[in-house]
Design a protein around this motif. Structure first.
Motif, PDB file in Angstrom:
ATOM      1  N   TRP A 131      72.385  -8.721  -1.291  1.00 59.96           N
ATOM      2  CA  TRP A 131      73.106  -7.605  -1.900  1.00 59.96           C
ATOM      3  C   TRP A 131      72.468  -7.170  -3.210  1.00 59.96           C
ATOM      4  N   ARG A 132      71.223  -7.615  -3.462  1.00 60.08           N
ATOM      5  CA  ARG A 132      70.637  -7.345  -4.770  1.00 60.08           C
ATOM      6  C   ARG A 132      69.574  -6.269  -4.684  1.00 60.08           C
ATOM      7  N   THR A 133      69.674  -5.352  -5.666  1.00 59.73           N
ATOM      8  CA  THR A 133      68.762  -4.224  -5.679  1.00 59.73           C
ATOM      9  C   THR A 133      67.597  -4.432  -6.632  1.00 59.73           C
ATOM     10  N   ARG A 134      67.616  -5.484  -7.375  1.00 66.80           N
ATOM     11  CA  ARG A 134      66.530  -5.794  -8.297  1.00 66.80           C
ATOM     12  C   ARG A 134      65.234  -5.889  -7.521  1.00 66.80           C
ATOM     13  N   GLU A 135      64.123  -5.656  -8.206  1.00 68.46           N
ATOM     14  CA  GLU A 135      62.857  -5.652  -7.476  1.00 68.46           C
ATOM     15  C   GLU A 135      62.321  -7.042  -7.245  1.00 68.46           C
ATOM     16  N   TYR A 136      61.861  -7.268  -6.018  1.00 69.60           N
ATOM     17  CA  TYR A 136      61.115  -8.486  -5.710  1.00 69.60           C
ATOM     18  C   TYR A 136      59.640  -8.228  -6.019  1.00 69.60           C
ATOM     19  N   ALA A 137      59.214  -7.086  -5.565  1.00 64.96           N
ATOM     20  CA  ALA A 137      57.834  -6.637  -5.798  1.00 64.96           C
ATOM     21  C   ALA A 137      57.924  -5.130  -6.023  1.00 64.96           C
ATOM     22  N   PRO A 138      56.922  -4.508  -6.608  1.00 63.46           N
ATOM     23  CA  PRO A 138      57.011  -3.067  -6.855  1.00 63.46           C
ATOM     24  C   PRO A 138      57.410  -2.315  -5.596  1.00 63.46           C
ATOM     25  N   GLY A 139      58.489  -1.591  -5.696  1.00 65.17           N
ATOM     26  CA  GLY A 139      58.949  -0.794  -4.562  1.00 65.17           C
ATOM     27  C   GLY A 139      59.702  -1.583  -3.518  1.00 65.17           C
ATOM     28  N   GLN A 140      59.873  -2.866  -3.731  1.00 72.50           N
ATOM     29  CA  GLN A 140      60.600  -3.664  -2.724  1.00 72.50           C
ATOM     30  C   GLN A 140      61.746  -4.393  -3.384  1.00 72.50           C
ATOM     31  N   PRO A 141      62.959  -3.833  -3.199  1.00 69.23           N
ATOM     32  CA  PRO A 141      64.108  -4.541  -3.754  1.00 69.23           C
ATOM     33  C   PRO A 141      64.328  -5.851  -2.987  1.00 69.23           C
ATOM     34  N   LEU A 142      65.067  -6.730  -3.604  1.00 69.11           N
ATOM     35  CA  LEU A 142      65.288  -8.054  -3.032  1.00 69.11           C
ATOM     36  C   LEU A 142      65.894  -7.992  -1.634  1.00 69.11           C
ATOM     37  N   PHE A 143      66.837  -7.075  -1.437  1.00 69.24           N
ATOM     38  CA  PHE A 143      67.466  -7.062  -0.120  1.00 69.24           C
ATOM     39  C   PHE A 143      66.481  -6.677   0.972  1.00 69.24           C
ATOM     40  N   GLU A 144      65.470  -5.903   0.599  1.00 68.06           N
ATOM     41  CA  GLU A 144      64.457  -5.574   1.605  1.00 68.06           C
ATOM     42  C   GLU A 144      63.535  -6.759   1.841  1.00 68.06           C
ATOM     43  N   ARG A 145      63.257  -7.488   0.805  1.00 67.24           N
ATOM     44  CA  ARG A 145      62.450  -8.702   0.954  1.00 67.24           C
ATOM     45  C   ARG A 145      63.176  -9.675   1.894  1.00 67.24           C
ATOM     46  N   ALA A 146      64.512  -9.721   1.744  1.00 66.37           N
ATOM     47  CA  ALA A 146      65.296 -10.565   2.649  1.00 66.37           C
ATOM     48  C   ALA A 146      65.065 -10.134   4.082  1.00 66.37           C
ATOM     49  N   GLY A 147      65.145  -8.826   4.319  1.00 66.09           N
ATOM     50  CA  GLY A 147      64.926  -8.296   5.664  1.00 66.09           C
ATOM     51  C   GLY A 147      63.563  -8.662   6.196  1.00 66.09           C
TER      52      GLY A 147
END
Lengths: 86, 975, 403
Positions: free
Chosen positions: B206-222
């Motif tokens: 549920w986190r929108t913070r960035e994991y990597a440039p342009g990739q929020p954490l929730f997308e990294r989870a995906g």
């Protein structure tokens, strides 16, 4: 604790497959010269060991062999005479 | 309540409405809602009432750590609303309330806490004595939260069980767990991953913070989830709760089924070679006055309401947090439209500057070194008081949401059940594992890592370590180096409670048990000052959700109250189950397993009534006449047939076969004549009979022996046990199931048998206690044994089990002209009683040895060399007096038969008991066998019997009588 | 208002008139009776951890006097009658819920065993009734008396005077009482050795120093055999791990203790509303007190057949303790043989809680008189070598008390 022991024929199996047959205290005594006290000591009394103990086990839900293992009564795990087996 | 605009993190399906009821009121939620979020969406803030004080409780966390949102759904009580997906038509009710939960009439108890100090019930209600039973009634009624619905059925077909295979188990489907699974799967191992939530991704989800440039954490989870799903050697179980990690890595738990699964829940079990525990963290509750009021919630909970369920957690909020995740939730919620009035952070420094900047840019007052001291509001929050941890300064706010948290608590329950050792770590403020059991590894947030890359690297390393334990030669250096170059575990929040706690009268350490700071203080004052003692005395952590809320806080609170500082802090023991588990789920399909003989069906057709006998079902009666008189008459006058297939049958052979027999049997087994049966008994070391049976020679050095049904399964075990040191060369084959058996008994049994065999059955050719190999109808090989259990001429036939039904029908047909009747165990019971034959377990018990039972004649006392089991005991007790002996008796009044088990008494003393007693139609007398003190066992002696059934005391007298009662010379047996 | 410690802390002395090894209810009760009834106040209870940490705090607190043999019934009956006295004298609510105990029986042979127990009890003046299956259902409406379960109920034995007690209350009440009469309690004090001189006990070695005493009682539950072995005494004991579990708290639904031998299960509802249930012992010796998933599942299977409405209830906590089992399921209370002044109170298996206070009462007498009280005659250690078991259990002994 749902530990396992190693059957010499079937390998490592859940402890509930086996029957415990007392600590290893050697064969029953010769029947000459026994007294009620020596007989009772040999067959009724137990060694109390809070550590590794050599025990007899029977693979009841498996091959039906009687065998000995060392098991640590303080941890429940199969062990060698002096330490734990991982 | 309207939902927030769609967000990519949400799990609800806005196109599917789901109707349900709360307290009878129809409401709607969305597919993807949990019951808790659906209630929240409908404005429900008070969901339950607490156990002791009946305080209103509502949504506080979202993973079921407390009992706050336990509800009754469709008659099932104590259901965790937070973990239960909403389903169409659900009827949801609150628990533990008198009236509607918003207006619980017992709510008044909240004012009387002063009368209920810690341990008060030990000091009250016991004097005068008559008060206690009344108080007890009241206590029972007030206790408990859930009410069992007696009418609700749980279909065992809907509760499955599955036993898994795999080398590696990963507990936790967040970034660390997913990374561990991938690392282990890359080594070619089979990985099974368990995740409690319905979806994978852990706290990235549920986190929108960035994991990597342009990739929020929730997308990294995906991204991680896709990778894991693509591996065919990773098996995923979501909505699956591991409830125990125990000895030698056995993992057990249960999975909750979806709408399209064939199960409601199913039990799972796996014993992998190695385990990775990556179960992450929950939040540590902040303790302050009214910290459990509806409207107070954890940071995670508030944020997920918005991000996962599209619900704003309040309209005006105050935050009191202890870590960066708390700050992040404030920022993210403000971004979603929550009016944030102030953010207090118990830490004085160490905050993520980006988050502080974000708060400032939104003009949200930021108060480092401050924390909540009170939540205000009668039933729900309407205000909050924040205080400075170092001074008396306070600030008051009007708000309907107080987000409060003291940082994180690692979820180490499974490590605890696996017997890991823990130590308090000053830096993280966690109880971290200091010693892990063999082949168990931990990774991720539960070790204190906060930074996403570090979490993943920690998980991956744990996965590699597990792979190594599973036997793969893996190099760890790179993974270790990677992790050590990433930020280490974060500094935790050290605050134990909010400022100015004072008495802490309504500052809750344990929500479920209403365990307050004040009660903790009182426990310490009364000497119960460590977790294990305070738990039981003050009562903390023993409620329906066990240690979830108080687990981390209790030792910290007690240490502070003791004045110890942080030395000698011990974490509270966590016991399985880690998650409360439904009994229906554990019971699973629970199939009734038993064995039937090959003649089961023909007997059933003949009207048999079966009873369980050990693992078997055997026919006891063949009609509703429980005295079986027709059968008995048939056997005494004509012929009867009984299925005795369950008897133990063994072949024992080899050069040392006789030695083995001589060891376990008390008789001399060395000179069994050809074609003859030897009856003997096996004893234990105390000289008690453990089994009896017949032995016969069966070819060169081979023996055939029988055992009783109950002992059959243990015969080989017994014989091998008592010869285990001797190194003898002998073997045994268990033929119990291979051979079926029947006993043909009665004066006409020879005639019946003669119809089906050519063998010479004359008494000269085949006498009593003889043994012959015969064939039935020329085709069926059978062993014929002339044994006499029921006291008539009888032939016991042992033959291959596949012929079972055929032989039965054959004999029934042949016996028609002789009035053959099938008989069962009850008839056999009476007949053998008339012969004075004992049944092991009926006439034998611990106080009577072989001699006491009158079977001393079996004992070959000359043979000391064989070391016969039990012989010394017989020798030592032979001369003893004041022992119990088995004796027959005859009732003085033939019409009165005592029940089995009635006692025999003399004066004030119990001197024995009736083993078996029946009215014998044959003898027209009531007879029986009893175990009685030896001085009373003399022919013609009087016995006094006492029986008490259902308020009905009966006394009888009987006379000692020799056995057998029937056919004393044994003429009928030997005919 | 600051509350007082439940019992004060005691100064550690180097000599006592009697020392109890083990701070469970047996040791505490013995100290209490020594001090109160015999004026022997200079006594100490030595406990390795905290009082009640062993079996005393882990049991499911069932009390009853429905045993199989006369010797045992007499002892437990007196035990049952002690509760009201204790509650009064200790001024502590032990929360005795006199709900009665139903034992169900599941075969014709078992009904015979039931009759034996019922007749024995009634003969000794203890209330006990034999019920048929219908009467069992009337007593416990949630009991399943259908035929389609593994072990259908044939009937039962109902013992009205029994019930449950709050185990912690008994431990803490006795501790409070013992100290109030002058006994000392030393927690976190481990006994590491027993000193014997010329066949007489001289004292004990502890982690805090030597204590001289002419009377030493071994009453440390499952660890009893280890303690006895320190002076070379072997006992016919196996310490087995016994497990129990509780459900989440419920409104009242079970109003008696129910117990089934065939299912190896008992259940009762505590005053907190939890259904407490158990009865499994791992059939091998252990000092681990670990639970096993095997029995967790097994328990659920049994309950789901016998009390089907519990299928919709959740287990929330599972724990284990030690049951040191003798071959005849009866304890060993034995003194002055082979060491004068050394007393052993062991072999209490899973029935040590219900007998704690009464055992303490008679052990105190035994210790003071140095002579075996009549009530304790059946419990000599030497009964085994004489092949005279108490008859408390029927089965012939094979390798251990489980088979």
């Amino acid at each position: 604790m749902s530990y396992t022991i190693t059957c010499p024929i079937c390998g490592k199996r859940d402890l509930y497959e086996f029957r415990f047959g007392n600590e290893d205290r050697g064969p029953a005594p010769d029947q000459e010269g026994l007294t009620p006290r020596t007989y009772s000591d040999a067959v009724q009394m137990h060694e109390a060991v809070d550590g590794p103990q050599k025990e007899w086990w029977y693979h009841r839900d498996g091959c039906g062999v009687w065998f000995t293992v060392w098991r640590n009564t303080l941890t429940g795990r199969e062990t060698s005479e002096s330490g734990e087996i991982s | 309540m309207t939902r927030l605009p769609s967000a990519p993190t949400e799990k609800i399906d806005r196109s599917k409405t789901v109707a349900f009821k709360w307290q009878g009121i129809p409401m709607n939620g969305l597919k993807g809602d949990s019951v808790a979020s659906a209630l929240f969406a409908n404005g429900v803030r008070i969901v339950s009432r607490s156990l002791k004080y009946h305080r209103p409780r509502g949504l506080y966390s979202l993973d079921g750590e407390s009992g706050n949102t336990m509800v009754n759904i469709e008659g099932e009580c104590n259901v965790r609303a937070e973990n239960t997906p909403l389903r169409e038509g659900m009827n949801v009710l609150p628990q533990n309330t008198l009236g509607r939960v918003e207006n619980d009439l017992f709510g008044i108890l909240d004012r009387f806490d002063g009368f209920m100090p810690a341990g008060f019930y030990y000091r009250k209600f016991h004097k005068p004595p008559f008060i206690w039973p009344l108080a007890l009634k009241g206590i029972r009624r007030m206790a408990g939260t859930g009410k069992v619905d007696l009418a609700k059925e749980y279909d065992s077909d809907r509760y499955e069980e599955i036993y898994l295979n795999g080398e590696i188990a990963v507990l936790g489907g967040g970034p660390a767990g997913l990374s561990a699974a991938l690392a282990a799967a890359d080594q070619g191992l089979r990985v099974v991953l368990f995740e409690a939530r319905p979806e994978l991704g852990g706290f990235y989800d549920w986190r929108t913070r960035e994991y990597a440039p342009g990739q929020p954490l929730f997308e990294r989870a995906g991204e991680l989830v896709e990778k894991v799903k693509a591996r065919d050697n990773i098996r995923l179980f979501t909505h699956t709760f591991v409830n125990n990690l125990a000895g030698d890595n056995i993992v057990t738990g249960f999975q909750v089924g979806n709408d399209d699964d064939s199960f409601e829940q199913r039990y799972l079990q796996l014993r992998p070679k190695a385990v990775v525990v990556a179960t992450g963290c929950i939040e540590r509750p902040l303790i302050f006055e009214n910290n459990e009021r509806p409207g107070v919630m954890q940071a995670n909970c508030a944020l997920r309401l918005a991000q996962t369920y599209g619900l704003l957690p309040g309209s005006a909020a105050v935050f009191s947090v202890g870590d960066d995740l708390g700050l992040e939730s404030a920022v993210d919620l403000a971004n979603r439209g929550l009016k944030v009035l102030a953010v207090a952070d118990a830490r004085k420094d160490g905050h993520d500057p980006a988050l502080v900047t974000a708060l400032k840019s939104k003009e949200i007052p930021f108060l480092p070194g401050w924390a909540a001291s009170e939540a205000r509001g009668g039933k729900t929050v309407d205000g909050a008081v924040l205080g400075n941890l170092d001074s008396n300064e306070t600030r008051r706010f009007a708000c309907d949401l107080l987000v409060a948290s003291a940082g994180l608590t690692p979820v180490t329950g499974s490590l605890s059940t696996a017997q890991a050792k823990f130590a308090f770590d000053q830096h993280t403020g966690f109880f971290l594992p200091s010693q892990l059991p063999p082949r168990i590894h931990a990774g991720g947030r539960l070790l204190g890592y906060i930074e996403p890359a570090a979490i993943e690297a920690s998980g991956a390393l744990a996965g590699l370590r597990a792979a190594k334990d599973a036997g793969v030669d893996v190099a760890m250096d790179d993974a270790e180096a990677t992790l050590s170059n990433l930020p280490g575990p974060a500094k935790g929040c050290s605050v134990v409670h909010g400022p100015g706690i004072g008495m802490g009268r309504k500052s809750f350490v344990c929500f479920d048990e209403d365990g307050t700071y004040k009660l903790a203080k009182q426990s310490v004052e009364q000497g119960f000052d460590v977790s294990e003692l305070a738990k039981r005395f003050g009562v903390f952590g023993l409620g329906p959700s066990q240690g979830g809320i108080p687990g981390h806080n209790l030792p910290l609170v007690l240490a502070e109250l003791r004045g110890d500082g942080m030395d000698g802090l011990f974490s509270t023991t966590v016991r399985s189950p880690l998650v409360p588990t439904l009994i229906a789920t554990l019971a699973g399909p629970n199939h009734d397993i038993f064995k039937r003989t090959p003649m089961n069906d023909v007997q059933e057709q003949a009207g048999a009534i079966f009873r369980r006998a050990g693992v078997w079902k055997r026919a006891r009666y063949f009609s509703n006449d429980l005295t079986s008189s027709d059968e008995i008459e048939a056997i005494r006058n004509d012929v009867g047939i009984i299925d005795v297939s369950t008897l133990g049958k063994f072949r024992l052979f080899g050069p040392d076969a006789l030695k083995a027999l001589q060891r376990v049997y008390i008789s001399d087994m060395s000179r069994i004549p050809d074609g003859k049966l030897r009856y003997s008994a096996m004893l234990n070391h105390d000289g008690m009979i453990v089994d009896d049976g017949v032995v016969t020679r069966d070819g060169d050095g081979a023996y055939y022996l029988t055992a009783s049904t109950g002992r059959a399964g243990g015969t080989i075990e017994w014989i091998r046990y008592h010869t285990r040191y001797d190194g003898w060369n002998f073997h045994m084959v268990n033929l119990t199931d291979t051979l079926a058996a029947v006993n043909l008994a009665g004066p006409r049994s020879r005639e019946v048998l003669f119809r089906v065999t050519d063998a010479d059955l004359s008494n000269e050719a085949f006498p009593y206690m003889g043994y012959r190999k015969i064939s039935l109808t020329g085709d069926i090989p059978a062993l014929a044994l002339r044994v006499g259990f029921v006291g008539e001429l009888s032939y016991e036939l042992h033959f291959p089990a596949s012929y079972g039904q055929a032989v039965w029908e054959l004999l029934m047909e042949a016996g028609k002209e002789f009035n053959i009747r099938p008989f069962g165990l009850e008839a056999q019971f009476v007949l053998r009683l008339e012969k004075g034959h004992l049944i092991i377990g009926q006439e034998s018990e611990q106080r009577v040895n072989l001699m006491d039972l009158g079977l001393g004649f079996l004992w070959d006392r000359k043979d000391k060399a064989s070391k016969k089991i039990g012989a010394p005991a017989l020798a030592f007790s032979e001369e003893q007096t004041d022992r119990f002996k088995l004796t027959g008796f005859r009732m003085d009044d033939p019409g009165r038969t005592p029940g089995d088990g009635s006692i025999v008494y003399e004066g004030e003393e119990i001197v024995g008991f009736v083993c078996t007693s029946r009215f014998s139609k044959t003898l027209e007398q009531s007879i029986g066998m009893a175990v009685v003190r030896d001085d009373l066992v003399k022919e013609g002696g009087r016995l006094h019997i006492f029986q008490y059934d259902a308020n009905n005391p009966i006394r009888y007298t009987a006379t000692v009588a020799p056995t057998p009662f029937y056919d004393r010379e044994g003429l009928r047996l030997r005919s | 208002m600051k509350l007082e410690r439940l019992w004060g802390s005691s100064p550690f002395k180097s000599a006592y008139d009697a020392v109890m090894i083990g701070g469970g209810i047996h040791g505490l009760a013995t100290a209490y009776f020594l001090a109160k009834e015999h004026g022997m106040k200079n006594v100490a209870v030595l406990e390795r951890r905290y009082v009640g940490f062993g079996g005393s705090g882990r049991n499911t607190a069932i009390v009853r006097a429905n045993q199989r043999s006369q010797g045992n019934v007499k002892l437990y009956d007196e035990g049952l009658k002690l509760w009201p006295e204790l509650i009064r004298d200790l001024d502590f609510n032990m929360m005795f819920f006199n709900c009665g105990n139903l034992n169900t029986f599941h075969s014709e042979a078992a009904m015979g065993a039931a009759r034996l127990a019922v007749s024995t009890a009634q003969f000794c003046g203890v209330k006990s009734e034999l019920l048929d299956r219908k009467q069992c259902k009337e007593l416990i409406p949630i009991l399943n008396i259908e035929d389609n379960i593994t072990y259908p109920v044939f009937g039962g034995m109902y013992h009205q005077p029994g019930g449950i007690v709050r185990h912690d209350a008994v431990t803490w009440g006795l501790a409070k009482g013992a100290v109030s009469y002058g006994a000392h309690i030393h927690q976190k004090t481990e006994v590491t050795g027993i000193d014997v001189e010329d066949g007489k006990v001289a004292g004990v070695q502890t982690s805090r120093g030597t204590i001289k005493s002419p009377r030493v009682l071994i009453c440390c539950g499952g660890y009893g055999a280890l303690m006895a072995q320190k002076v070379g005494i072997k006992l016919p004991l196996h310490p087995l791990t016994i497990q129990a579990m509780v459900t989440q708290p419920l409104k009242p639904v079970l109003h008696h203790v129910i117990s089934s031998g065939a299912y190896h299960v008992y259940a009762n509802q505590t005053l907190k509303g939890e259904i407490a249930t158990g009865a499994h012992m791992d059939p091998w010796p252990n000092y681990t007190t670990n639970t096993t998933p095997h029995y967790f599942k097994h328990q659920a299977e049994a309950l789901s057949e016998l009390l089907p409405c519990l299928r919709g209830v959740k287990f929330m906590r599972h724990w284990a303790g030690l049951a040191d089992m003798t071959p005849d399921m009866a304890p060993i209370m034995h003194g002055n043989d082979p060491v004068k002044g050394l007393y052993m109170d062991v072999g209490w298996g899973y029935f040590g809680f219900k007998s704690g206070p009464v055992a303490g009462k008679y052990l105190a007498k035994y210790i003071v008189d140095a002579k075996r009280p009549k009530m304790l005659e059946p419990f000599s250690l030497r009964r085994f070598e004489q092949f005279r078991p108490t008859g408390e259990t029927a089965g012939a002994f094979s390798y251990g008390p489980w088979n």
